[in-house]
Each structure stands twice: as C-alpha cells, then as structure tokens.
Write a protein that holds these residues in place. Structure first.
Motif, PDB file in Angstrom:
ATOM      1  N   THR A 100      -1.345  -5.683   2.168  1.00  0.00           N
ATOM      2  CA  THR A 100      -2.677  -6.259   2.319  1.00  0.00           C
ATOM      3  C   THR A 100      -2.872  -7.353   1.278  1.00  0.00           C
ATOM      4  N   ALA A 101      -3.407  -8.508   1.716  1.00  0.00           N
ATOM      5  CA  ALA A 101      -3.802  -9.574   0.789  1.00  0.00           C
ATOM      6  C   ALA A 101      -5.211  -9.258   0.293  1.00  0.00           C
ATOM      7  N   VAL A 102      -5.353  -9.142  -1.019  1.00  0.00           N
ATOM      8  CA  VAL A 102      -6.592  -8.643  -1.616  1.00  0.00           C
ATOM      9  C   VAL A 102      -7.161  -9.676  -2.586  1.00  0.00           C
ATOM     10  N   PRO A 103      -8.439 -10.085  -2.442  1.00  0.00           N
ATOM     11  CA  PRO A 103      -9.051 -10.933  -3.467  1.00  0.00           C
ATOM     12  C   PRO A 103      -9.008 -10.240  -4.826  1.00  0.00           C
ATOM     13  N   ASP A 104      -8.689 -10.978  -5.871  1.00  0.00           N
ATOM     14  CA  ASP A 104      -8.510 -10.322  -7.175  1.00  0.00           C
ATOM     15  C   ASP A 104      -9.778  -9.642  -7.667  1.00  0.00           C
ATOM     16  N   VAL A 105     -10.961 -10.130  -7.236  1.00  0.00           N
ATOM     17  CA  VAL A 105     -12.204  -9.503  -7.674  1.00  0.00           C
ATOM     18  C   VAL A 105     -12.415  -8.133  -7.029  1.00  0.00           C
ATOM     19  N   SER A 106     -11.625  -7.833  -5.992  1.00  0.00           N
ATOM     20  CA  SER A 106     -11.782  -6.570  -5.273  1.00  0.00           C
ATOM     21  C   SER A 106     -10.831  -5.483  -5.761  1.00  0.00           C
ATOM     22  N   ALA A 107      -9.966  -5.806  -6.720  1.00  0.00           N
ATOM     23  CA  ALA A 107      -8.947  -4.867  -7.181  1.00  0.00           C
ATOM     24  C   ALA A 107      -9.171  -4.484  -8.633  1.00  0.00           C
ATOM     25  N   VAL A 108      -8.724  -3.287  -8.986  1.00  0.00           N
ATOM     26  CA  VAL A 108      -8.754  -2.836 -10.376  1.00  0.00           C
ATOM     27  C   VAL A 108      -7.426  -2.142 -10.685  1.00  0.00           C
ATOM     28  N   ILE A 109      -7.037  -2.182 -11.940  1.00  0.00           N
ATOM     29  CA  ILE A 109      -5.835  -1.499 -12.382  1.00  0.00           C
ATOM     30  C   ILE A 109      -6.077   0.012 -12.342  1.00  0.00           C
ATOM     31  N   VAL A 110      -5.097   0.759 -11.850  1.00  0.00           N
ATOM     32  CA  VAL A 110      -5.201   2.215 -11.818  1.00  0.00           C
ATOM     33  C   VAL A 110      -4.963   2.749 -13.226  1.00  0.00           C
ATOM     34  N   PRO A 111      -5.861   3.584 -13.745  1.00  0.00           N
ATOM     35  CA  PRO A 111      -5.647   4.154 -15.086  1.00  0.00           C
ATOM     36  C   PRO A 111      -4.346   4.948 -15.159  1.00  0.00           C
ATOM     37  N   ASP A 112      -3.750   5.005 -16.341  1.00  0.00           N
ATOM     38  CA  ASP A 112      -2.468   5.676 -16.515  1.00  0.00           C
ATOM     39  C   ASP A 112      -2.537   7.162 -16.171  1.00  0.00           C
ATOM     40  N   ASP A 113      -3.713   7.779 -16.378  1.00  0.00           N
ATOM     41  CA  ASP A 113      -3.821   9.219 -16.126  1.00  0.00           C
ATOM     42  C   ASP A 113      -4.201   9.540 -14.683  1.00  0.00           C
ATOM     43  N   PHE A 114      -4.210   8.536 -13.804  1.00  0.00           N
ATOM     44  CA  PHE A 114      -4.476   8.723 -12.381  1.00  0.00           C
ATOM     45  C   PHE A 114      -3.181   8.571 -11.597  1.00  0.00           C
ATOM     46  N   SER A 115      -2.987   9.409 -10.589  1.00  0.00           N
ATOM     47  CA  SER A 115      -1.926   9.155  -9.620  1.00  0.00           C
ATOM     48  C   SER A 115      -2.414   8.090  -8.638  1.00  0.00           C
ATOM     49  N   THR A 116      -1.480   7.454  -7.940  1.00  0.00           N
ATOM     50  CA  THR A 116      -1.871   6.477  -6.919  1.00  0.00           C
ATOM     51  C   THR A 116      -2.676   7.157  -5.818  1.00  0.00           C
ATOM     52  N   GLU A 117      -2.330   8.388  -5.498  1.00  0.00           N
ATOM     53  CA  GLU A 117      -3.054   9.160  -4.494  1.00  0.00           C
ATOM     54  C   GLU A 117      -4.509   9.385  -4.922  1.00  0.00           C
ATOM     55  N   ASN A 132       0.825  -1.203   0.000  1.00  0.00           N
ATOM     56  CA  ASN A 132       0.000   0.000   0.000  1.00  0.00           C
ATOM     57  C   ASN A 132       0.863   1.258   0.000  1.00  0.00           C
ATOM     58  N   GLU A 133       0.440   2.256  -0.785  1.00  0.00           N
ATOM     59  CA  GLU A 133       1.103   3.555  -0.788  1.00  0.00           C
ATOM     60  C   GLU A 133       0.216   4.627  -0.157  1.00  0.00           C
ATOM     61  N   PHE A 134      -1.062   4.627  -0.523  1.00  0.00           N
ATOM     62  CA  PHE A 134      -2.037   5.547   0.058  1.00  0.00           C
ATOM     63  C   PHE A 134      -3.270   4.745   0.478  1.00  0.00           C
ATOM     64  N   ILE A 135      -3.811   5.075   1.647  1.00  0.00           N
ATOM     65  CA  ILE A 135      -4.948   4.366   2.226  1.00  0.00           C
ATOM     66  C   ILE A 135      -6.077   5.364   2.452  1.00  0.00           C
ATOM     67  N   GLY A 136      -7.277   5.021   2.015  1.00  0.00           N
ATOM     68  CA  GLY A 136      -8.423   5.893   2.214  1.00  0.00           C
ATOM     69  C   GLY A 136      -9.032   5.717   3.593  1.00  0.00           C
ATOM     70  N   ILE A 137      -9.417   6.842   4.208  1.00  0.00           N
ATOM     71  CA  ILE A 137     -10.120   6.817   5.490  1.00  0.00           C
ATOM     72  C   ILE A 137     -11.608   7.054   5.221  1.00  0.00           C
ATOM     73  N   ASN A 138     -12.456   6.247   5.847  1.00  0.00           N
ATOM     74  CA  ASN A 138     -13.899   6.347   5.655  1.00  0.00           C
ATOM     75  C   ASN A 138     -14.607   6.209   6.998  1.00  0.00           C
TER      76      ASN A 138
END
Length: 332
Positions: free
Chosen positions: A101-118, A42-48
């Motif tokens: 974090t261990a993440v089920p593959d169905v819960s993840a998506v590739i970040v688009p190239d024009d998005f920062s990780t943040e 993880n690089e950035f984590i969202g707080i909710n």
C-alpha cells in the motif's frame, strides 16, 4: 532488501454487494509512490465495519476498489524524509487489503519496540476511534475515582471498538454499563471494566438502565449499532446528556427529528475519527496516548481471529453476523 515486484496479490471490488464481491487477485499493479508517500509491505491488516459499508455501497467510493483502512508492516520504499526502508510502521490509509500500500507519510507512525506488528494492526483505528470519542465527543477526562465519573452506556460493548471504549472509560473513572447479546459477550464486557452488563436480546435495556441509574438515565451513550438502538437512546439519556452515534452495524439511521432532543436538552453528535486527527500534532498526541495505555497494561487488545487475506469474505460474514468479540485481522 529484495526489490519491489511489479504486481501483487490483494482484494478487488468491481461492484458493490455481499461478501462474494471481494475478489482475490494475484496480478494487481504495485502502487507507484508520489512525493511524501511510503510503500508499505503489509503483514497484518485490520478489519473494520467501515470496510463493509464501502463493500455494500452504503459509503460511496469509485470502483474498482481495493478497500481497507489500516494495516501494519514495514517500509520497502520511501519518498518521505520521515521514514526509511526497513522501518516498521502502522497506518490509517485507504487500500490496505493488499500486499503493498502507498501511504501518505502523515498517515503512518513507527511501531513501538514493545509492540508486535500484529498488535499494531489491531490497535490503531478502533483504538483511536474509542479514545477520540471519549476525549472529544464526550469530553471525558481522567477522574479521581470510579464513583465520581459519569454514567455511560456502551452499546455492543464486546465488539472491537466496544471493548476498547469500556476499558478506556473505566480507566477514566466512568461508571460503565455495557450491552451485549450473549452470556459470553456479557462476561467479556464485565472482565474489561463494565460495572453493569445488560443482555440486549433478553432484557429491556431502557428499564435496566433506569433501574441502575435510579431513574436518571446515563450521561453519555456510545452507539455504534445504529438503526436498531437509535430511538431508544432518547429514553435512556439523562438531562443534558450526549448521544454519540458513530456506526451503522444494524443499518443506517434515517432522518432525525430534532425535537427528540428537546425533552432532555440532549446533545446528538455524529463524529468521524479522521476529523479529530486532521493535523500531524493531533494524530501524534492521540496515538502516543493510545500506545501508552496499551504498553502500561491499562488497556488490553483482544484479537478474535486472524484470517488469510484471501479469506476476507469469511471474515466479513463473521463480522456482520455478530460472531466476533474484539478485533479481526487479515494476514498477508
């Protein structure tokens, strides 16, 4: 790529309570992968707000617990054919307040190239919540013009989910009324597409809504506040309108008398995001729409602040104290 260590830093909850129960640890075991999972650094984590519900025990979870529901980073190990080491991903999954974090593959998506990780960490949970509430719970689709859409009220419109609701609703032609508690938050709500704003601390919200709507009330209410605003919703709602209760920022709503719905033939729903994105197809469709809205500039992300992971208690205090506008992030 460097080998994956055996231990990691992260936040552990051993008993429920206030922000002080969020313990910074540096010797937590790195998760072992199961089939169909990826290990994300993880690089950035969202707080909710849901993080605070799990911390206080409002939502039950086994202890000890690493909480957190979303993050973005890169894949360091994979047991899934859909992802490879080095892929930049964002995800919705448990236990994100940690270095790995261990993440089920169905819960993840590739970040688009024009998005920062943040940006990716800031967008997913609150963005998908706003979009699915609008599309599924309210049934609001694209309208031809602002004058043709429904009247909509968004409580706490300057918060993370609130600002996204206001923007997406405005894009879809809704006539948006937003409530907030300070002049600064009201100004921000207006900048993001609300046609009218109401100071929830200084004004009579019910009276102002009826004035704006010529006494008819609003067609849809989005209420993430909970206990403090719930009862008044049934005075504000229009005939055949829909009250969407999706959060408990002021406390949980108690048992509901169904006769509250009778005078207006109103509908009440209490949805959760994860029941709208159960299948891979649902998740992909909503995620693609959300990313397109952001990439096109129709929806703008507002990041209030970024805290070091070890300072998560301060972040929870600011969130619960209504000191924030937009999204809070943790940096690993």
């Amino acid at each position: 790529m460097a080998p994956v260590p055996k231990t990691m830093s992260g936040i552990l909850i051993e008993e429920v309570g206030g922000p002080e129960v969020l313990q910074w640890k540096t010797d937590l075991p790195v998760p072992e992968l199961k089939d169909g999972e990826i290990l994300v650094k993880n690089e950035f984590i969202g707080i909710n707000y849901i993080d605070t519900y799990l911390r206080t025990g409002l939502y039950k979870a086994p202890l000890p617990l690493i909480t957190g529901r979303e993050a973005a980073g890169y894949v360091v190990a994979s047991s899934s054919p859909d992802f490879k080491e080095g892929d930049r991903v964002t995800y919705l999954a448990d236990h994100s307040y940690a270095e790995f974090t261990a993440v089920p593959d169905v819960s993840a998506v590739i970040v688009p190239d024009d998005f920062s990780t943040e940006q990716a960490a800031a967008a997913l949970l609150q963005g998908l919540t706003a979009l699915t509430l609008i599309r599924e719970a309210a049934g609001i689709k694209q309208q031809l013009g602002i004058s043709q859409g429904p009247f909509v009220l968004v409580h706490a419109a300057a918060g993370g989910t609130g600002l996204l609701l206001v923007q997406i609703l405005a894009v879809n032609g809704a006539k948006v009324i937003g409530t907030a508690s300070t002049p600064e938050k009201l100004a921000l709500t207006k900048e993001n597409g609300a046609a009218w704003v109401i100071n929830s601390k200084e004004e009579d919200v019910t009276a102002r809504v009826k004035e704006i709507t010529s006494g008819n009330g609003v067609d849809v209410i989005f209420d993430g506040v909970g206990k403090a605003t719930f009862d008044a919703n049934f005075d504000i709602i229009a005939r055949k309108g829909t009250v969407i209760s999706f959060g408990n920022a002021s406390g949980a709503v108690g048992p509901v008398d169904l006769f509250k719905l009778t005078p207006k033939n109103a509908k009440l729903v209490r949805p959760t995001l994860f029941n709208y994105i159960t299948t891979k197809e649902e998740r992909r469709a909503f995620t693609e729409e959300l990313f397109e809205l952001i990439s096109s500039g129709k929806v703008k992300l507002r990041i209030h602040d970024v805290y070091p992971l070890k300072d998560v208690a301060r972040a929870h205090q600011d969130l619960e104290g209504r000191k924030t506008t937009g999204k809070l992030l943790l940096k690993v």
